[in-house]
Design a protein around this motif. Sequence first.
Motif, PDB file in Angstrom:
ATOM      1  N   GLY A  79     -13.648  10.983  41.775  1.00 28.04           N
ATOM      2  CA  GLY A  79     -15.064  11.346  41.789  1.00 28.04           C
ATOM      3  C   GLY A  79     -15.748  11.316  40.438  1.00 28.04           C
ATOM      4  N   VAL A  80     -15.043  10.903  39.391  1.00 28.58           N
ATOM      5  CA  VAL A  80     -15.658  10.896  38.062  1.00 28.58           C
ATOM      6  C   VAL A  80     -16.182   9.506  37.721  1.00 28.58           C
ATOM      7  N   ALA A  81     -17.153   9.471  36.823  1.00 24.67           N
ATOM      8  CA  ALA A  81     -17.756   8.198  36.405  1.00 24.67           C
ATOM      9  C   ALA A  81     -16.794   7.432  35.503  1.00 24.67           C
ATOM     10  N   ALA A  82     -17.049   6.149  35.344  1.00 24.78           N
ATOM     11  CA  ALA A  82     -16.246   5.321  34.428  1.00 24.78           C
ATOM     12  C   ALA A  82     -16.394   5.852  33.012  1.00 24.78           C
ATOM     13  N   GLY A  83     -15.319   5.804  32.240  1.00 21.31           N
ATOM     14  CA  GLY A  83     -15.375   6.266  30.859  1.00 21.31           C
ATOM     15  C   GLY A  83     -14.035   6.768  30.370  1.00 21.31           C
ATOM     16  N   LEU A  84     -14.049   7.385  29.198  1.00 21.47           N
ATOM     17  CA  LEU A  84     -12.849   7.908  28.555  1.00 21.47           C
ATOM     18  C   LEU A  84     -12.693   9.382  28.907  1.00 21.47           C
ATOM     19  N   TYR A  85     -11.467   9.792  29.264  1.00 18.98           N
ATOM     20  CA  TYR A  85     -11.182  11.177  29.619  1.00 18.98           C
ATOM     21  C   TYR A  85      -9.965  11.668  28.855  1.00 18.98           C
ATOM     22  N   PHE A  86      -9.976  12.960  28.567  1.00 14.89           N
ATOM     23  CA  PHE A  86      -8.854  13.613  27.892  1.00 14.89           C
ATOM     24  C   PHE A  86      -8.241  14.604  28.864  1.00 14.89           C
ATOM     25  N   ILE A  87      -6.944  14.505  29.063  1.00 15.43           N
ATOM     26  CA  ILE A  87      -6.232  15.371  29.999  1.00 15.43           C
ATOM     27  C   ILE A  87      -5.328  16.283  29.183  1.00 15.43           C
ATOM     28  N   LYS A  88      -5.643  17.572  29.188  1.00 20.21           N
ATOM     29  CA  LYS A  88      -4.867  18.550  28.440  1.00 20.21           C
ATOM     30  C   LYS A  88      -3.885  19.215  29.393  1.00 20.21           C
ATOM     31  N   ILE A  89      -2.598  19.163  29.066  1.00 19.64           N
ATOM     32  CA  ILE A  89      -1.598  19.812  29.907  1.00 19.64           C
ATOM     33  C   ILE A  89      -0.821  20.828  29.065  1.00 19.64           C
ATOM     34  N   VAL A  90      -0.668  22.030  29.630  1.00 19.78           N
ATOM     35  CA  VAL A  90       0.043  23.115  28.950  1.00 19.78           C
ATOM     36  C   VAL A  90       1.056  23.699  29.929  1.00 19.78           C
ATOM     37  N   PRO A  91       2.347  23.690  29.576  1.00 15.64           N
ATOM     38  CA  PRO A  91       3.353  24.264  30.475  1.00 15.64           C
ATOM     39  C   PRO A  91       3.210  25.787  30.580  1.00 15.64           C
ATOM     40  N   LEU A  92       3.397  26.315  31.789  1.00 14.76           N
ATOM     41  CA  LEU A  92       3.278  27.751  31.998  1.00 14.76           C
ATOM     42  C   LEU A  92       4.616  28.470  31.860  1.00 14.76           C
ATOM     43  N   THR A  93       5.712  27.803  32.165  1.00 15.62           N
ATOM     44  CA  THR A  93       7.002  28.475  32.185  1.00 15.62           C
ATOM     45  C   THR A  93       7.776  28.324  30.877  1.00 15.62           C
ATOM     46  N   GLN A  94       7.835  27.147  30.333  1.00 13.51           N
ATOM     47  CA  GLN A  94       8.586  26.894  29.095  1.00 13.51           C
ATOM     48  C   GLN A  94       7.627  27.008  27.916  1.00 13.51           C
ATOM     49  N   THR A  95       7.372  28.244  27.475  1.00 12.45           N
ATOM     50  CA  THR A  95       6.310  28.471  26.490  1.00 12.45           C
ATOM     51  C   THR A  95       6.667  28.004  25.084  1.00 12.45           C
ATOM     52  N   GLN A  96       7.910  27.592  24.845  1.00 15.58           N
ATOM     53  CA  GLN A  96       8.242  27.078  23.517  1.00 15.58           C
ATOM     54  C   GLN A  96       7.705  25.659  23.322  1.00 15.58           C
ATOM     55  N   PHE A  97       7.183  25.046  24.400  1.00 21.35           N
ATOM     56  CA  PHE A  97       6.602  23.705  24.297  1.00 21.35           C
ATOM     57  C   PHE A  97       5.109  23.821  24.013  1.00 21.35           C
ATOM     58  N   SER A  98       4.642  22.998  23.091  1.00 22.55           N
ATOM     59  CA  SER A  98       3.212  22.952  22.812  1.00 22.55           C
ATOM     60  C   SER A  98       2.515  22.183  23.930  1.00 22.55           C
ATOM     61  N   GLY A  99       1.219  22.323  24.013  1.00 22.89           N
ATOM     62  CA  GLY A  99       0.458  21.542  24.981  1.00 22.89           C
ATOM     63  C   GLY A  99       0.320  20.104  24.496  1.00 22.89           C
ATOM     64  N   LYS A 100      -0.212  19.273  25.358  1.00 22.17           N
ATOM     65  CA  LYS A 100      -0.361  17.848  25.036  1.00 22.17           C
ATOM     66  C   LYS A 100      -1.704  17.382  25.564  1.00 22.17           C
ATOM     67  N   VAL A 101      -2.373  16.524  24.809  1.00 24.59           N
ATOM     68  CA  VAL A 101      -3.621  15.919  25.249  1.00 24.59           C
ATOM     69  C   VAL A 101      -3.379  14.429  25.413  1.00 24.59           C
ATOM     70  N   LEU A 102      -3.661  13.929  26.621  1.00 24.13           N
ATOM     71  CA  LEU A 102      -3.478  12.513  26.932  1.00 24.13           C
ATOM     72  C   LEU A 102      -4.839  11.867  27.108  1.00 24.13           C
ATOM     73  N   LYS A 103      -4.944  10.593  26.763  1.00 21.68           N
ATOM     74  CA  LYS A 103      -6.202   9.849  26.936  1.00 21.68           C
ATOM     75  C   LYS A 103      -6.053   8.909  28.116  1.00 21.68           C
ATOM     76  N   ALA A 104      -7.098   8.848  28.943  1.00 21.29           N
ATOM     77  CA  ALA A 104      -7.105   7.926  30.078  1.00 21.29           C
ATOM     78  C   ALA A 104      -8.500   7.327  30.215  1.00 21.29           C
ATOM     79  N   VAL A 105      -8.557   6.076  30.643  1.00 22.28           N
ATOM     80  CA  VAL A 105      -9.832   5.377  30.802  1.00 22.28           C
ATOM     81  C   VAL A 105     -10.035   5.032  32.262  1.00 22.28           C
ATOM     82  N   LYS A 106     -11.209   5.437  32.803  1.00 16.14           N
ATOM     83  CA  LYS A 106     -11.551   5.069  34.173  1.00 16.14           C
ATOM     84  C   LYS A 106     -12.394   3.812  34.141  1.00 16.14           C
ATOM     85  N   MET A 107     -12.002   2.833  34.952  1.00 13.67           N
ATOM     86  CA  MET A 107     -12.741   1.573  35.026  1.00 13.67           C
ATOM     87  C   MET A 107     -13.815   1.670  36.093  1.00 13.67           C
TER      88      MET A 107
END
Length: 107
Positions: A79-107
């Motif tokens: 449902g999103v428009a074409a463009g660049l998106y950033f997906i931030k993922i943060v684990p809830l259980t293994q808190t010693q892991f940092s979060g990660k930001v991924l880039k994705a492009v919708k055509m």
Amino acid sequence: ESWKSSTKKLGTPFHPETELELEAFVYPNPFTGKVTVSVKNQSLSYGSFNVEVYSQFGTRIKSLLAESYSSSFEIDLSGVAAGLYFIKIVPLTQTQFSGKVLKAVKM
């Protein structure tokens, strides 16, 4: 005597030195509808994640709780428009892991 910066790396309660890097990637990229986030860390292969999706302008457009089964989970972005998106993922259980930001492009 002049000031000089410290050469020691000190952790804080919010950024401990023992923080591990979350290894993940998103595919297909570019995408048209749904994207799959694949988590490479074995200890996170069956975990829960806070997921936030941001537009290229920094506006949060989606927030969800995702469960990883066998190292991956899907996010519906049809449902999103074409463009660049950033997906931030943060684990809830293994808190010693940092979060990660991924880039994705919708055509």
